[in-house]
Design a protein around this motif. Structure first.
Motif: not given
Ligand code: BTX
Length: 321
Positions: A192-215
């Motif tokens: 899940l990629t989410e942004l904090q940004a102005d119309p012309d520039r990204v301040h931060s990209v927040i990359i959420g990662m969910g990995i099913n490992v040992n279920h």
């Protein structure tokens, strides 16, 4: 405690060999009974220890934890994961990462939790994030790019995770545009990629990662669509080790991306992609298109050719094969 730390150091130095109870009690300066109590404590925390008369104790395995220390020990990156926020339980690591990004957190800051009570997917969907079995983490990046290029980072993350899974487990995952990683047709990773940004520039990209490992298994409603690495591989995997590998792969690709743009990432992504060349259905907020996936543009946008030969450029959708 201090004694505990020393005890763990002793076991780590012994590299799986036995240490006698007598020797431990001398080195730690406590009674044999106290040693035994410490061993019991470690067992409760998930350490596997063997006790054999006359030989003493030896460590068989350490618990599968994702604390900052576990992740840091042996981590070779220089940007990603240099700052790690670990929590036992959170609503969503995305929420915390957003907050930290707002407060000016450094690029590469990682938020990890053992359990999410309100893990999020795209479009207000939920992400099943039970305790201790998966990797639930959010990474803050600050690339100097305009917001419309941010989806490229989802694809970059997908390639990094696919490479890391392959390296650690030997399993070869498939990527389904834009954000699913599948093994044998079932989903084991969501991004899940989410942004904090102005119309012309990204301040931060927040990359959420969910990995099913040992279920071992999934709730009824996910059983048909979800899988875990342990289910596919037939053995458990050390989550901290996989996190380290994801960060390492991602740092390499992120450097390439900043230097050379999306093209090198695109080529790697195409190597894992399953949908390309096949007939697929894209479900969007405002309708559904069926057609043949022709590939992705240099920006990471999906090209879908309908029955009339018209190419549709899809920025965001759910894909079914
Ligand atoms: P998505 O919207 O593509 O997928 C969500 C859908 O996937 C759900 O509707 C459900 O059908 C299915 N699903 C839910 N949980 C699981 C699971 N554990 N395994 C397989 N399938 C599942 C994908 O969204 C993006 C998910 C990102 C999750 C990370 S975890 C760390 C970070 N924090 C947070 O709240 N979200 C991200």
């Amino acid at each position: 405690s201090d004694t505990r730390k020393k005890l763990l150091e002793l076991f780590s130095e012994a590299k799986g060999d036995f240490i006698s109870g007598q020797k431990i009690s001398e080195l730690l300066g406590c009674s044999r009974t106290a040693v035994w109590k410490h061993i019991e404590e470690l067992r409760k925390e998930g350490f596997e220890l063997e006790a054999v008369r006359r030989l003493g104790y030896r460590i068989i395995s350490t618990p599968d934890k994702v604390t900052a220390n576990e992740i840091r020990l042996g981590l070779k990156t220089t940007i990603l994961g240099q700052v790690i926020h670990y929590e036992e339980e959170v609503a969503s690591t995305q929420k915390i990462a957003h907050q930290l990004a707002q407060e000016g957190a450094k690029e590469g800051t990682l938020v990890v939790a053992e359990l999410q009570t309100a893990g999020r997917g795209r479009m207000d969907r939920t992400w099943f994030s039970p305790k201790g079995t998966g990797i639930w983490m959010s990474l803050i990046l600050r690339p100097p790019i305009p917001p419309q290029k941010a989806p490229q980072l989802t694809l970059l993350a997908a390639v990094s995770i696919a490479q890391a899974i392959q390296e650690v487990t030997g399993l070869v995952p498939d990527i389904k545009w834009p954000n699913d990683i599948l093994i044998h047709g079932k989903k084991c990773v969501g991004i899940l990629t989410e942004l904090q940004a102005d119309p012309d520039r990204v301040h931060s990209v927040i990359i959420g990662m969910g990995i099913n490992v040992n279920h071992n298994q999934f709730p009824e409603d996910l059983r048909e669509v979800a899988t875990s690495l342990a289910i596919e591989k037939g053995e458990k995997i050390k989550r901290a080790r996989l996190i380290q590998e994801v960060l390492t792969k991602m740092e390499t690709l992120y450097r390439q991306y900043l230097q050379h743009g999306f093209l090198p990432i695109k080529l790697l992504w195409e190597g894992y992609a399953i949908s390309i060349g096949n007939e697929i259905t894209a479900r969007m907020l405002h309708g559904t298109i069926r057609g043949v996936a022709r590939g992705i543009t240099d920006e990471g946008v999906l090209m879908l050719e309908d029955a009339n030969g018209v190419i549709h450029y899809i920025h965001s959708a759910d894909i079914s094969l």
